[in-house]
Design an enzyme around this catalytic site. Structure first.
Site, PDB file in Angstrom:
ATOM      1  CG  PHE A 122      34.202  50.960  36.921  1.00  0.00           C
ATOM      2  CD1 PHE A 122      32.814  51.054  36.911  1.00  0.00           C
ATOM      3  CD2 PHE A 122      34.787  49.696  36.922  1.00  0.00           C
ATOM      4  CE1 PHE A 122      32.020  49.911  36.910  1.00  0.00           C
ATOM      5  CE2 PHE A 122      33.998  48.546  36.911  1.00  0.00           C
ATOM      6  CZ  PHE A 122      32.615  48.652  36.903  1.00  0.00           C
ATOM      7  CG  LEU A 124      33.469  45.223  40.313  1.00  0.00           C
ATOM      8  CD1 LEU A 124      32.019  45.236  40.787  1.00  0.00           C
ATOM      9  CD2 LEU A 124      33.542  44.616  38.900  1.00  0.00           C
ATOM     10  CD  GLU A 126      33.796  45.391  48.101  1.00  0.00           C
ATOM     11  OE1 GLU A 126      33.766  44.497  48.981  1.00  0.00           O
ATOM     12  OE2 GLU A 126      32.813  46.072  47.775  1.00  0.00           O
ATOM     13  CB  ALA A 129      35.094  41.088  45.589  1.00  0.00           C
ATOM     14  N   GLY A 130      38.079  40.083  43.738  1.00  0.00           N
ATOM     15  CA  GLY A 130      38.876  40.461  42.577  1.00  0.00           C
ATOM     16  C   GLY A 130      38.247  39.843  41.343  1.00  0.00           C
ATOM     17  CD  GLN A 278      68.188  33.701   9.385  1.00  0.00           C
ATOM     18  OE1 GLN A 278      68.784  32.759   9.902  1.00  0.00           O
ATOM     19  NE2 GLN A 278      67.700  33.627   8.164  1.00  0.00           N
ATOM     20  CD  GLU A 363      39.293  47.984  32.050  1.00  0.00           C
ATOM     21  OE1 GLU A 363      38.501  47.635  31.158  1.00  0.00           O
ATOM     22  OE2 GLU A 363      39.763  49.125  32.138  1.00  0.00           O
TER      23      GLU A 363
HETATM   24  C1  LIG Z   1      47.003  48.788  38.978  1.00  0.00           C
HETATM   25  C2  LIG Z   1      45.619  48.253  39.148  1.00  0.00           C
HETATM   26  C3  LIG Z   1      44.540  49.042  38.836  1.00  0.00           C
HETATM   27  C4  LIG Z   1      43.233  48.586  39.002  1.00  0.00           C
HETATM   28  N1  LIG Z   1      42.167  49.415  38.723  1.00  0.00           N
HETATM   29  C5  LIG Z   1      40.916  49.000  39.049  1.00  0.00           C
HETATM   30  C6  LIG Z   1      39.800  49.892  38.903  1.00  0.00           C
HETATM   31  O1  LIG Z   1      39.939  51.032  38.455  1.00  0.00           O
HETATM   32  N2  LIG Z   1      38.582  49.463  39.288  1.00  0.00           N
HETATM   33  C7  LIG Z   1      38.379  48.227  39.800  1.00  0.00           C
HETATM   34  O2  LIG Z   1      37.258  47.903  40.136  1.00  0.00           O
HETATM   35  N3  LIG Z   1      39.410  47.346  39.909  1.00  0.00           N
HETATM   36  C8  LIG Z   1      40.667  47.708  39.570  1.00  0.00           C
HETATM   37  N4  LIG Z   1      41.730  46.838  39.716  1.00  0.00           N
HETATM   38  C9  LIG Z   1      41.478  45.476  40.175  1.00  0.00           C
HETATM   39  C10 LIG Z   1      41.661  44.422  39.098  1.00  0.00           C
HETATM   40  O3  LIG Z   1      40.609  44.467  38.184  1.00  0.00           O
HETATM   41  C11 LIG Z   1      41.820  43.076  39.786  1.00  0.00           C
HETATM   42  O4  LIG Z   1      43.116  43.074  40.336  1.00  0.00           O
HETATM   43  C12 LIG Z   1      41.617  41.913  38.874  1.00  0.00           C
HETATM   44  O5  LIG Z   1      40.297  41.797  38.507  1.00  0.00           O
HETATM   45  C13 LIG Z   1      42.091  40.591  39.499  1.00  0.00           C
HETATM   46  O6  LIG Z   1      41.670  40.430  40.791  1.00  0.00           O
HETATM   47  P1  LIG Z   1      42.728  40.047  41.956  1.00  0.00           P
HETATM   48  O7  LIG Z   1      43.851  40.942  41.806  1.00  0.00           O
HETATM   49  O8  LIG Z   1      42.008  40.031  43.225  1.00  0.00           O
HETATM   50  O9  LIG Z   1      43.242  38.593  41.592  1.00  0.00           O
HETATM   51  P2  LIG Z   1      42.576  37.199  42.008  1.00  0.00           P
HETATM   52  O10 LIG Z   1      41.162  37.191  41.586  1.00  0.00           O
HETATM   53  O11 LIG Z   1      42.875  36.897  43.421  1.00  0.00           O
HETATM   54  O12 LIG Z   1      43.370  36.228  41.067  1.00  0.00           O
HETATM   55  C14 LIG Z   1      44.658  35.689  41.403  1.00  0.00           C
HETATM   56  C15 LIG Z   1      45.066  34.745  40.278  1.00  0.00           C
HETATM   57  O13 LIG Z   1      44.153  33.658  40.183  1.00  0.00           O
HETATM   58  C16 LIG Z   1      43.583  33.556  38.905  1.00  0.00           C
HETATM   59  N5  LIG Z   1      42.212  33.124  39.003  1.00  0.00           N
HETATM   60  C17 LIG Z   1      41.265  33.533  39.884  1.00  0.00           C
HETATM   61  N6  LIG Z   1      40.110  32.907  39.657  1.00  0.00           N
HETATM   62  C18 LIG Z   1      40.309  32.080  38.606  1.00  0.00           C
HETATM   63  C19 LIG Z   1      39.492  31.175  37.886  1.00  0.00           C
HETATM   64  N7  LIG Z   1      38.227  31.011  38.191  1.00  0.00           N
HETATM   65  N8  LIG Z   1      40.036  30.537  36.842  1.00  0.00           N
HETATM   66  C20 LIG Z   1      41.330  30.723  36.499  1.00  0.00           C
HETATM   67  N9  LIG Z   1      42.143  31.552  37.151  1.00  0.00           N
HETATM   68  C21 LIG Z   1      41.645  32.242  38.180  1.00  0.00           C
HETATM   69  C22 LIG Z   1      43.709  34.964  38.343  1.00  0.00           C
HETATM   70  O14 LIG Z   1      43.678  34.970  36.933  1.00  0.00           O
HETATM   71  C23 LIG Z   1      45.051  35.409  38.909  1.00  0.00           C
HETATM   72  O15 LIG Z   1      46.070  34.889  38.123  1.00  0.00           O
HETATM   73  C24 LIG Z   1      43.025  47.280  39.505  1.00  0.00           C
HETATM   74  C25 LIG Z   1      44.119  46.469  39.811  1.00  0.00           C
HETATM   75  C26 LIG Z   1      45.403  46.938  39.652  1.00  0.00           C
HETATM   76  C27 LIG Z   1      46.540  46.046  40.024  1.00  0.00           C
END
Ligand SMILES: Cc1cc2nc3c(=O)[nH]c(=O)nc-3n(C[C@H](O)[C@H](O)[C@H](O)COP(=O)(O)OP(=O)(O)OC[C@H]3O[C@@H](n4cnc5c(N)ncnc54)[C@H](O)[C@@H]3O)c2cc1C
Lengths: 385, 261
Positions: A122, A124, A126, A129-130, A278, A363
């Protein structure tokens, strides 16, 4: 505790446990160290019918339901989170097809997914775009009978190994979040290649890779649902899969607890097995209580999902947040109980602690999911319930 | 292709202890398992069926009513049906009486191929497979380590020998006994587990096989166990350690001291 599992759920648990014990545990350390993708194990899971638990029978699956799926994930996670990530990400990639695919697409793809012959991913995320998925820049433009995809997806689980990809891309940037659409893309499509393969802290046997689309052409009818439904597809998919990440947290915690209890009974200091102290007992008691609470929540949410409740975003986020926080805490405490041994690769808790961290990140990070839960509470209060 | 696989339920010898007073095995509380070599036989039967693209695999066992569990386990793995030879009249059978009963049942089924494990881990005789073939008047190949080709009416296998292996061509029907080098037994499947739960295990008695009474059970068994004993541990052993060179020179020194060299 007795969760009143059905006969079929017990069979699934026993089977997953047997596969974990006989086929995963003996190789997990080597797969972790060398980053070997668990194809051998996927093959066994396929032959054992466990790859199709979430797929309807008319498409070659077992239609065993959400709880059975959670139980399988839990058992695999006790042994290795890298394996269970590969397994759970396969279901994650399948959900868009299951919920939005045409009958023809389901007939084409689902039977081979159910038998474990082809894996799914899956896509999503980029680079830009996390947590904020609405920032995706990959585009899909209709050109005659084909869509043309351009862009790069990052950190895609099962990337490179899977043969089927469900991909979210922008079909109309001017419409913002309503301008995204979901597609199914097969490995080998012209213009579709794989980029960087990540070297990770944990779940090292799970593949995490870039997907590169350069004028990638796919048939028009590979669109899932309609144009503009991309984020709806993504959200519904993640609502369904998040409880499974919770089950991974539950599994790794339960696995680490078992190791901690075993070690504490064997390790003698000051003339006594350390389980007699304990300070150790209380740590184990808190760990065991947390594991049971995580299990109760994950199983309850799975049962709610099975019962046909429409909106379970909030509770599946709760199951994910709570159980993965438990996973991190219990694996960390297990390392503490094993002392220096826990820090060494000879004991499995070192890997469990490294592996557990990812569950709080992917996720939906646990912060983002707390936002989801908080927003739901606000909405519910506004509606007066 | 019609295939029969013979399965024996045995105590898990990894867990069995010896009663030193009575010189018998303490079987109480010891879990029962499918004889490990029979697992390789089951795997071979299933894979031949899959390669042939059809047919049936029937597992048969002789034993007490509890042995039904071994047959259900075989069905979990993909075997089509289970037949249990169970009757007081079978009790006390040695390998000859056992083979006679199994052969009588197999001749009713009249399969193309029969698989057995090379031996059972509780008795370790390795006699039942070949004896069944003799009763049936068909060829057998023991210690099969590889199935090379399966064609209409002929099978080529490799037979494990002490100093290598033989390549054997055989006509059908034929009986093979399996060694562990033959394959890696599969794990059960969920569909198999569901089928096993529902399966009806066919129960066969001595009367069903129309074998004269004196040829079954204790009275049909010429083997008599006089005494069971644990062999005395042989003394005078020594383990060498160190690098290869050190071990070789230490060994040479030992042999010289014993005036062997
Ligand atoms: C091993 C691995 C496998 C993955 N597999 C997939 C996959 O199969 N498909 C896919 O689409 N994606 C995948 N991902 C991506 C993953 O879902 C994202 O890494 C995740 O959603 C977070 O995005 P980011 O890493 O860009 O962090 P960022 O969005 O940059 O976040 C950085 C930090 O800021 C915090 N933050 C950001 N915005 C806010 C907010 N509004 N409020 C509070 N805190 C915030 C976050 O919680 C985090 O602590 C994978 C990632 C990894 C590491």
């Amino acid at each position: 505790m007795d969760y009143q599992l059905t006969e079929e759920q017990v069979m699934i648990r026993d089977l997953a446990r047997q596969i974990a014990r006989e086929r995963v545990v003996p190789v997990r350390a080597e797969m972790d160290e060398k980053g070997i993708f668990p194809w051998e194990i996927i093959k066994v899971l396929g032959e054992s019918d466990l790859m199709g638990l979430h797929i309807p029978q008319e498409y070659g699956g077992m239609a065993s339901g959400a709880l059975a799926h959670m139980v399988a994930i839990e058992e695999l996670s006790k042994a290795c989170l890298g394996v269970s990530t590969t397994y759970a990400a396969n279901a994650l990639g399948t959900f868009p097809l299951l919920f939005f695919g045409s009958d023809e697409k389901k007939k084409k793809f689902l039977p081979e997914i159910a038998s474990g012959k082809r894996l799914v991913a899956f896509a999503l995320t980029e680079a830009n775009a996390g947590s904020d998925a609405s920032g995706i820049q990959t585009t899909a433009k209709l050109d005659g009978n084909e869509y043309v995809l351009n862009g790069t997806k990052q950190w895609i689980t099962n990337g490179g190994e899977a043969e089927i990809y469900t991909v979210v891309a922008m079909t109309d940037k001017s419409r913002g979040a309503r301008g995204a659409s979901a597609f199914v893309v097969e490995k080998g499509a012209p213009g579709f290649t794989f980029g960087k393969k990540e070297d990770k802290m944990g779940i090292r046997c799970s593949a995490t890779r870039e997907l590169v689309f350069e004028n990638c052409r796919i048939p028009k009818d590979n669109l899932l649902g309609r144009e503009g439904m991309g984020f709806l597809v993504a959200m519904k998919t993640l609502d369904h899969s998040r409880c499974g990440v919770g089950s991974q947290g539950l599994g790794v915690a339960a696995g680490a607890l078992d190791e901690a209890v075993k070690f504490a009974r064997e390790r003698v200091q000051f003339g006594h097995p350390i389980i007699g102290f304990q300070a150790i007992q209380h740590m184990l008691a808190d760990m065991a209580t947390a594991v049971e609470a995580a299990r109760a929540l994950v199983y309850s949410v799975a049962r709610a999902m099975e019962s046909g409740v429409k909106d379970f975003s909030k509770v599946s986020a709760m199951a994910k947040v709570f159980a993965t926080d438990v996973g991190m805490r219990v694996t960390t405490d297990a390392v503490q109980i094993l002392g220096g041994s826990g820090y060494m690769k000879e004991y499995p808790v070192e890997k469990m602690m490294r592996d557990a961290k990812i569950l709080q990140i992917f996720e939906g990070t646990n912060q983002i999911l707390r936002n989801v839960i908080g927003q739901e509470l606000n909405k519910e209060a506004a509606r007066g319930n | 292709m019609k295939i029969v696989v013979c399965v024996k339920q045995v105590p898990d010898t990894a867990e069995v202890k010896l009663d030193r007073e009575k010189n018998t095995l303490i079987r109480d509380g010891v879990p029962s398992i499918i004889n490990p070599y029979d697992r390789h036989a089951i795997e071979a039967a299933l894979s031949i069926k899959e390669q042939a693209g059809g047919g049936t695999v029937t597992a048969i066992s002789m034993g007490p009513p509890q042995a039904e569990a071994a047959l259900r386990e075989a069905i979990e793995l993909g075997v089509d049906e289970g037949v249990l030879l169970t009757d007081r009249a079978f009790a006390g059978s040695d390998t000859l009486a056992t083979s006679r009963a199994l052969a009588a049942m197999i001749s009713i089924i009249s399969p193309d191929v029969i698989f057995c494990g090379k031996q059972a881990i509780d008795g370790d005789t390795a006699q039942v497979g070949p004896e069944v073939a003799e009763f049936l008047g068909i060829p057998h190949v023991a210690y099969v380590r590889k199935i090379v080709t399966v064609s209409d009416g002929a099978i080529r296998v490799e037979r494990l020998m002490d100093d290598g292996y033989d390549v054997v061509d055989t006509s059908l029907p034929v009986l093979f006994t399996a060694v562990k080098e033959l394959n890696t037994p599969r794990l059960p499947s969920l569909r198999g587990k569901m089928a096993a739960k529902k399966a009806v295990i066919k129960k066969i008695t001595a009367a069903d096989l129309s074998i004269p009474e004196g040829e079954l059970g204790l009275s049909g068994s010429p083997t008599q166990v006089n005494r069971v004993f644990t062999p005395e541990a042989r003394g005078g052993r020594k383990a060498l350690s160190g690098s290869l060179e050190e071990q070789v020179s230490a060994l040479a020194g030992e042999l010289r001291a014993m005036s062997c060299a």
